[in-house]
Scaffold this motif. Structure first.
Motif, PDB file in Angstrom:
ATOM      1  N   UNK A 127       0.789  -1.225   0.000  1.00  0.00           N
ATOM      2  CA  UNK A 127       0.000   0.000   0.000  1.00  0.00           C
ATOM      3  C   UNK A 127       0.821   1.276   0.000  1.00  0.00           C
ATOM      4  N   UNK A 128       2.151   1.157   0.030  1.00  0.00           N
ATOM      5  CA  UNK A 128       2.997   2.352   0.103  1.00  0.00           C
ATOM      6  C   UNK A 128       3.281   2.966  -1.268  1.00  0.00           C
ATOM      7  N   UNK A 129       3.066   2.195  -2.300  1.00  0.00           N
ATOM      8  CA  UNK A 129       3.471   2.624  -3.635  1.00  0.00           C
ATOM      9  C   UNK A 129       2.900   3.994  -3.999  1.00  0.00           C
ATOM     10  N   UNK A 130       1.600   4.201  -3.764  1.00  0.00           N
ATOM     11  CA  UNK A 130       0.974   5.459  -4.110  1.00  0.00           C
ATOM     12  C   UNK A 130       1.528   6.608  -3.255  1.00  0.00           C
ATOM     13  N   UNK A 131       1.718   6.356  -1.965  1.00  0.00           N
ATOM     14  CA  UNK A 131       2.283   7.379  -1.067  1.00  0.00           C
ATOM     15  C   UNK A 131       3.705   7.753  -1.496  1.00  0.00           C
ATOM     16  N   UNK A 132       4.446   6.749  -1.918  1.00  0.00           N
ATOM     17  CA  UNK A 132       5.813   6.997  -2.353  1.00  0.00           C
ATOM     18  C   UNK A 132       5.840   7.810  -3.641  1.00  0.00           C
ATOM     19  N   UNK A 133       4.908   7.527  -4.548  1.00  0.00           N
ATOM     20  CA  UNK A 133       4.820   8.295  -5.793  1.00  0.00           C
ATOM     21  C   UNK A 133       4.527   9.756  -5.492  1.00  0.00           C
ATOM     22  N   UNK A 134       3.644   9.996  -4.515  1.00  0.00           N
ATOM     23  CA  UNK A 134       3.317  11.383  -4.138  1.00  0.00           C
ATOM     24  C   UNK A 134       4.550  12.058  -3.504  1.00  0.00           C
ATOM     25  N   UNK A 135       5.261  11.318  -2.689  1.00  0.00           N
ATOM     26  CA  UNK A 135       6.429  11.854  -2.007  1.00  0.00           C
ATOM     27  C   UNK A 135       7.513  12.230  -3.013  1.00  0.00           C
ATOM     28  N   UNK A 136       7.635  11.416  -4.051  1.00  0.00           N
ATOM     29  CA  UNK A 136       8.648  11.648  -5.076  1.00  0.00           C
ATOM     30  C   UNK A 136       8.150  12.561  -6.197  1.00  0.00           C
TER      31      UNK A 136
END
Length: 233
Positions: A222-231
């Motif tokens: 579930x982190x993939x989307x959060x990581x995309x936003x962070x990057x």
């Protein structure tokens, strides 16, 4: 005339370097052979560059000393070392220095290293302010301030945490959550129950793992989307 501090534990070599630098119209502000003496010297004297052997007397080596110098002073550092292996050179390949010399070195190589060490530091200082923020780590009985910008990732190891920087790693008696609370949230992300990552070092990622150069780290579901936003992807 630029003032240089020599940190070298071979007395004869230190004196030879001092003579050469003097002939090159630099002022040798002092010669010391250990970290404690270097730090005391810098407290009382103005220096424009530190020329430093990596293997010096005392519990702190030249790399740890460089971290401590950079925490308090905006000074260029040029390392000298007799080790030319790729693995060793990669350990000192970081923002804590402006160059290095391989021993034995020539007059020309010393002249070039010092000249470009001063030049690179001047250019870097004019481009950007010195990064703020550091993590205080106890290592071999000494408090070492490690800049946030040098930390690549942290890994939980029971009651301990391994802190991996661009230069070396530290084993600290504190849980990962403790470090998560100390480090800036905009720069560090808990990507897995056992890993905290400096997002600026992420080379690539997918839904299963993150690549930090030669190191791959799993990410939680579930982190993939959060990581995309962070990057900002």
């Amino acid at each position: 005339m630029k003032k240089i501090l020599i940190v070298e534990d071979e007395a004869e070599l230190a004196n030879n370097i001092s003579e050469i630098l003097s002939n090159l119209e630099y002022h040798v502000a002092g010669i010391v052979d250990n970290a404690a003496s270097a730090l005391r010297f810098l407290e009382d004297n103005e220096v424009d560059l530190v020329l430093m052997d990596i293997l010096i007397h005392g519990d702190l080596d030249g790399i740890d000393l460089a971290y401590k110098i950079r925490e308090k002073y905006s000074l260029p550092i040029v390392f000298s070392t007799a080790y030319s292996g790729t693995e060793y050179l990669e350990r000192i390949s970081s923002d804590i220095h402006e160059g290095y010399l391989l021993k034995p070195f020539t007059l020309d190589s010393l002249k070039t290293a010092v000249f470009f060490g001063l030049k690179r530091h001047g250019e870097k200082s004019s481009r950007e302010a010195k990064p703020k923020g550091s993590l205080k780590i106890m290592d071999k009985g000494y408090l070492v301030p490690v800049p946030h910008t040098e930390i690549v990732y942290l890994q939980a190891d029971g009651l301990y945490t391994r802190v991996f920087t661009k230069a070396k790693s530290y084993l600290v008696r504190d849980i990962l959550k403790g470090f998560e609370e100390k480090l800036p949230a905009e720069q560090f992300l808990r990507v897995h129950k056992s890993y905290l990552v400096n997002v600026s070092f992420i080379v690539s990622f997918n839904a299963k793992k993150i690549n930090l150069g030669d190191t791959s780290i799993p990410i939680r579901r579930g982190l993939y989307r959060e990581l995309m936003d962070k990057m900002n992807v």
